[in-house]
Structures are given as C-alpha cells and as structure tokens.
Design an enzyme around this catalytic site. Sequence first.
Site, PDB file in Angstrom:
ATOM      1  N   SER A   1      -8.904  -0.457   6.524  1.00  0.00           N
ATOM      2  CA  SER A   1      -8.825  -1.501   7.551  1.00  0.00           C
ATOM      3  C   SER A   1      -7.429  -1.522   8.151  1.00  0.00           C
ATOM      4  O   SER A   1      -7.149  -2.284   9.054  1.00  0.00           O
ATOM      5  CB  SER A   1      -9.160  -2.868   6.963  1.00  0.00           C
ATOM      6  OG  SER A   1      -8.161  -3.262   6.063  1.00  0.00           O
TER       7      SER A   1
ATOM      8  N   GLY B   1     -10.317  -4.680  -2.597  1.00  0.00           N
ATOM      9  CA  GLY B   1     -10.867  -3.557  -3.356  1.00  0.00           C
ATOM     10  C   GLY B   1     -10.412  -3.562  -4.801  1.00  0.00           C
ATOM     11  O   GLY B   1     -11.007  -2.917  -5.663  1.00  0.00           O
TER      12      GLY B   1
ATOM     13  N   LYS C   1       0.816  -1.213   0.000  1.00  0.00           N
ATOM     14  CA  LYS C   1       0.000   0.000   0.000  1.00  0.00           C
ATOM     15  C   LYS C   1       0.855   1.271   0.000  1.00  0.00           C
ATOM     16  O   LYS C   1       0.376   2.336  -0.417  1.00  0.00           O
ATOM     17  CB  LYS C   1      -0.917   0.002   1.217  1.00  0.00           C
ATOM     18  CG  LYS C   1      -1.955  -1.117   1.212  1.00  0.00           C
ATOM     19  CD  LYS C   1      -3.206  -0.718   0.445  1.00  0.00           C
ATOM     20  CE  LYS C   1      -4.324  -1.736   0.628  1.00  0.00           C
ATOM     21  NZ  LYS C   1      -5.534  -1.380  -0.093  1.00  0.00           N
TER      22      LYS C   1
END
Lengths: 302, 302
Positions: A58, A160, A35
């Site tokens: 999250s 996602g 990420k």
Amino acid sequence: MTINTPLIHIPSLSAFGMKDVWIKCENMQVTHSFKARGAANAVAKLPKKVMGVITHSSGNHGQALAWAAKQKNIHCIVVVPENAPKVKIAAIGKHGAEIIFCAPGIKSREAAMQAVINNNGYHFIPPYNHHDIIEGQSTCAKEMLLQNSQLEVILAPVGGGGLLSGTLVACEQKAVDVFGCEPEAADDAYRSLLSGKMEDPGNPQTIADGLRTGLGEITFSIISKNVKGILTVSEEEIIQAWAFAIHNLKLIIEPSCAVPLAVLKKYSHLFANQSIGIIITGGNVDMERLPSSQDAEAYLCQ
Amino acid sequence: MTINTPLIHIPSLSAFGMKDVWIKCENMQVTHSFKARGAANAVAKLPKKVMGVITHSSGNHGQALAWAAKQKNIHCIVVVPENAPKVKIAAIGKHGAEIIFCAPGIKSREAAMQAVINNNGYHFIPPYNHHDIIEGQSTCAKEMLLQNSQLEVILAPVGGGGLLSGTLVACEQKAVDVFGCEPEAADDAYRSLLSGKMEDPGNPQTIADGLRTGLGEITFSIISKNVKGILTVSEEEIIQAWAFAIHNLKLIIEPSCAVPLAVLKKYSHLFANQSIGIIITGGNVDMERLPSSQDAEAYLCQ
C-alpha cells in the site's frame, strides 16, 4: 543504512495515568517509516545474483524496498493498489522503482505480482510475512530498549503483523508486555486470536491505510504465541489521536500511527503507573488531508 | 509548568560536514514555543498583588503570557498586530486572554498598549527586553547542555533578542559558541552589531514572522558583548529549510525556526566537524500555508 530514530518523552501523554510515555519516531526513519528496517535486512540477505526484486504494498513497504534495492543497485518493481495515498506512490517512484497498479485487496495484488514473477523471475520480498522482514523490524524495539531500559509496555500497530512480530521477537527475553493495536474496522488480528485461526481481513474501510492488510502465516504464529493482547479502537478515536499528534505534538504522522495513541487513551486502565513505549510507524501522509485542530482537543478530554 | 523538551539527533543534517547536529524541539513546548519559558518566569516574579498583565506580541509571547497568567488566575490583555497568523491569535484567545488589535509595527503596538496601561494600571510584561524574560529563555540552552554536554555551537534565531540573550547567558561560562540567525530582510541585529548602536528594524517583510521585531536595549547590550556572530539568510533559503523540516524531518515548525537551519547550510564552513545544537523555537503555523515538498528537496542539494 537505516538510522537510530529518536525515542521522545511526551509529558502530556501521561495525563491518562501512566508513569511516563515515550514515542519512537519512525516517521523520521529513512523513507519515513519503520519499513526501511525490514527491507534493508531482506535485501542484505538476498542471494548474490538476483535479476531484481518485486513486492506489493500500500506504499511504505514499496518505498522502503525501492530505497533498499537502490542502495545495492538492484532493479525493483512495486505493485501498488490504485487507492494508495499519492504521497506514497510518488515516493516509490522517487527511489527509482518501476510501479504497476492493481485493484485494492490482497488477491488483486498477488495476482498482478505473480504475473511479473512468471515472466521475469524477480525475487519476491513480501511486506511482512517473511523471517528477514520480521528480523529487520525487530531492530526498532531493540533500539527502544537500549534507549530506555525502563520501558514496561510497548504498543505497536498491527496490519500484516511484521512490526508486531518483530517487536515480540525483540522483547522475547525481556520483562516487557507487547500489545498489538488495531482499528475496529480492520480487526482481523483480534478475531484471529479469538478464534485461534487466521481470519479473512476482507477489504476493510479504515483511515489507517497501513493497517488494511491481514496477518500472514508466520506473523500469525509469532503473534498468537507471544502477544499480551490485541486492542481495537474506532475510526473516531483514531482521528482524534491523529489530530492530537499533528496539532499538539507537532509531528507529521500517518493515521496508522494514531492507532496505538488511541489505544493508550481508551485502555489507559491497563497501563496505570507504567512506562509505555509507542511505535510511531511512519510519516508519509497527503498534507492536504490532515485532521482538524478541533479533533485534537477531543483527544485530551477524558 | 514548562516542560523539558526533547533534544533530537538528526543524522541527515550532518550532510553539510558537521560532526553531529541536534535540534531542541520547542515546538513541543507548552503553548508550542520557547516563549512559555520567559512568560512563566516573568509571571512567577510579579509583585504579589497585580491588577492584571498586558503585553504586545506577534503571537507566541502573547499566547505564552496568556497561558502563564491563567496558571496563576491573573487577567491578561494582549495587543496583537492585525497581520499576525490566525493560529496564533486563536491560541491567545484559547488561554482566556483579552485581545486588542493594532496596526503592524512596534510603535502602533506600544501606543495601543500604553492606552490600556494608563486606564487600568496593568503590569506590562514585554516580549523580550526584560531580565525576567531573558532569564526564563535561558533555561532552554541550559537544558540543551544538560541533555548533551558535547555541544560546541548553538544556533538561535534573533528577532527581539530575548532567546539569543538567554542562550548567551546560559553559555557564559561554557565552551560553546553562540550565533544569532536572522533573515536578510529583517537584519537589524546584524546591522546593529556592525554599527555598534541599535539600528531601526523598520517594518520588515519576511516570512519569518517571529523575527520582524528589533532588539531592545537590554538584549542589544547582552548580544553585542557576547555573541560569536550574527548570520543572515535569504527568504528563499529560509523557505527551503522550512520545507525540509516539514517534509523530511516530519516536524511542524514555524518559518522563524527555519532561519538557523538555513544558516547551518549556508555557513557550513564555520561548523565543520563540530557538534551543533539548533533551537527550533515554535510550531504555531497556519497549516494551510505550509511549504511544498519541491522546496524541501532543494535544501539538501549542495
């Protein structure tokens, strides 16, 4: 700066009939997940004057954005569901971001975040459904292909869909098949590809906490056009693969990373005699909740 | 067959002023330690007809010999000190070896083993003080230099000295400085090099359980002639480096492996602007006894 993480050859994973299997260790990435790539790219592309950035996550995206914003001295707020792993929440705070808790589920997250945006005009950097994020995540597969140009298949988990979309973008002009790997208990991507429209993820109960979210419009569009397939695995299969990584590979990885490892075994007939690259997405896991070594032995049994 | 383990570049370790730092992941080796290399070589060089093999070991050599003997269908007995980590004892049994427990300390080990040899004529394969073992361990540094011919320094922990001797053998004709890394609390190699004779290891109390044994005559001879130096670190320094590996590198390693990582920081002035290779010797550790993330943060602080 994000780092060029190692791509490691794991001989024992070829036991399922592949030519060779390589793992991309994003658990060793800055903030211990891929990420950081998307967040760094999105922050680099912000307008010059921003009040601050905000996101919901999250955990790993929140941590990554907190880190990326801190590099540029930009204030950061992260909306976090109450059931996120402790280690992830602590890490967001460590990078100096402000944390606001909300109930689990995408709607609660978005409502909590919108309230803040309405009040202070912060710039929203979403976890996955954004071209700058996807472009950032694409650097992972690009690196893999530079590290080993012989890869024929890449397996990436899909929550996602930011990483999977980025991987597809990176492999667009390449002779590489990209598969998305998803928990059966959170199979909205699988269902969405079957029906041809975005299906509701609901509030899925899977140990793979990074994969509980559903696709966005941008990621759905990229994935449905380009992905070779979405392959799903059960919770038991995920836990066995996770335990194998911890106890046999001696790598600390999140349960979400185990989803493509479980896919490698379950769908091994699809990968016979091929060179496989697997993205190990992150290593932020509560150390007191690791799987047992008994489960690890089950993974290598046929 | 032992495997060619990965040599991984770790950017964060260059923080101490090195050009670059690479770690050799023997925690991913068969039986999860470099000891498999020596054991496999020693078993391959056995006389054709042997009754069986026997050794004494705090764990990793025992596990490695059990594995290597099983590959050749040779019966194996391992004498184990009562205070060895549970995970190592279980792993020896897993490979089908017979286990005999003894009191801690090299004299108790040797007495227990000699009793068995007297009764059944098994072939003794020592943990380190043996040319075939040293030759097997030398393959680790040989691989490292093939994986990265730019390495200028190799850091290896020293307990009995088998790995350090093998590393010195591998680097004999190369422009590579090899340092032995030792706990202050188990510094018999350091004292032996100072005095010029083998010093008594005693019964050292160090968390680095793989490094509690003293040098043998063969390893002392090789090390005293060729090593660049023996560098020692405190228990606190070892624990911080160990925690860093677990929580920041996300690698499961034994405390013994943390000794060269601690040396890298403490003696960083010796390694300025150089390419450093560190042998991460093994990953067999009781998972319920891992260090805290607070200790990990202390490692990167100057």
